[in-house]
Each structure stands twice: as C-alpha cells, then as structure tokens.
Design a protein around this motif. Structure first.
Motif: not given
Length: 230
Positions: A1-7, A37-41, A55-62, A66-74
C-alpha cells in the motif's frame, strides 16, 4: 500500500485529501506544518509527499531542501503560488512535480500515480558478488563463501545505501540521515557499532576489511570493484 504524507496548513485540504486518498486505498498521514512533517518522515518514510509551500513554521522550500539532504522520496508540491519563479525554485531544489491550487482531484491522483510509477523504478533490484560475498539487496539475502549470513534490518539499510553508492564516499551524516532519519547527524557511535557487526558477518578478515572501508573522520565506502546485476 502506497504511503502518502499530506503536508498543508489548511485543515479542510488535509481532510479532503485524506478522505479521498484513503477511499482509493492509499495509506495517509497528514501534517499541518513543516516540523511535524519532518518528524513523521523521521519515524516512517513516505512513498509520496504532497507538500504545500506556505507553511506556518518552515517554508515548504526549506522542508524540501531538508528532505533532499537525506532522501529521494517523491515530492509533489501542491501550492497556491502560481508565479513561475516559485515553480522554478521548487523544482530546482528537488520537487518532482508541481500543481497549483485550486486543482482537480483527478489530476492530482493522476500525478500521484505517475510519481508512484517513477518511484517504483528508481531503485532497481540489485545483486552484488565480490570476493566470495553475495548480497541480494532486493531479497535481503547474504552469503559469505557459500554460508548464509544473517543481518538485522538496520544493517541491511546501511549496506543497501553503501552498495547503491558503491565506490563513492558516503559521509557519516548522510548515512545517519538515510538509516535513522533527519534528526540524527552526530551519533557516529551508531555507525561504528553496526559497521563492526557487518564486518564480522561479511568480511573475510573483519580486522582488515577490504569491502566496507572506513574513511577516517569522513564516512564509509563500499568496495569499488564489484560484479553486480540489477
């Protein structure tokens, strides 16, 4: 089952996407801000992330950086920002796709399906043979000189990351992020313990490793010369 995270910071969008994705048999979690989101990841890597930029805290680009520093998740950016500069920036820092709000649910689902297909082919099955060692990465099976070696799930994660980067230096921080998540970056003792165990199980002479090499103060490297089939 594909796991989707909605942020997304909009509860209505999170609820709508969650209901519709679950109805189509996706496994869904939601987050209203970047840190959540990063905690869930950190706890469980998604297959696909739908990421709002505002987003209200970290901008989505930020978050994306951070995601791209350790993951190639789509990552599919789902944003109300329509300016071409915003799209270019998001794609340049690692987004796989970009869709603007308001959007057609069917179009978003089609983009998710396309991203899932690409994710499924991104890391091909891999079997490596070198110096009497056989590593079947896709099936999590290892043999040393014809004898099966039993590895823990964490050891397999370390091995897979090193093997897929074979011949290249993998820095300690990158390996910690890949195996334990983005909040881990200084726990180099974790790597030392697990690498010692891996060598005991897989090296011909664990005290004089030739396959799993330590680059002191930097990281680790898997044997530069291997025969592999994907």
């Amino acid at each position: 089952m594909t796991f989707v995270l909605v942020v997304d910071d909009d509860p209505a969008i999170r609820r709508t996407l969650s209901i519709n994705l679950r109805a189509r048999e996706y496994d869904v979690e939601t987050a209203g801000d970047g840190r959540s989101a990063l905690q869930i990841v950190d706890e469980r890597m998604p297959d696909i992330i739908l990421l709002d930029l505002g987003l209200p805290d970290l901008d989505g680009v930020t978050v994306l950086k951070r995601l791209r520093s350790f993951s190639d998740v789509r990552v599919i950016v789902v944003s109300a920002r329509t300016d071409s500069d915003d799209k270019v920036e998001a794609l340049d820092v690692g987004a796989d796709d970009y869709i603007t709000k308001p959007f057609s649910l069917e179009e978003l689902l089609a983009r998710i399906r396309a991203a899932t297909r690409r994710a499924g082919t991104q890391e091909p099955p891999l079997r490596v043979e070198v110096d009497g060692l056989i590593l079947d990465i896709s099936d999590s099976r290892a043999e040393r000189d014809g004898q099966e070696a039993h590895l823990t799930p964490t050891e397999w994660k370390i091995i897979e990351h090193l093997v897929r980067r074979r011949g290249h230096l993998v820095r300690q921080t990158e390996l910690l992020h890949a195996v334990w998540g983005p909040t881990y970056g200084r726990q180099t003792n974790y790597l030392r313990v697990h690498m010692a165990s891996i060598r005991r199980k897989l090296e011909r002479e664990p005290a004089n490793p030739t396959l799993f090499i330590t680059e002191p103060g930097m990281g680790y490297r898997f044997a530069p010369t291997v025969t592999s089939t994907a």
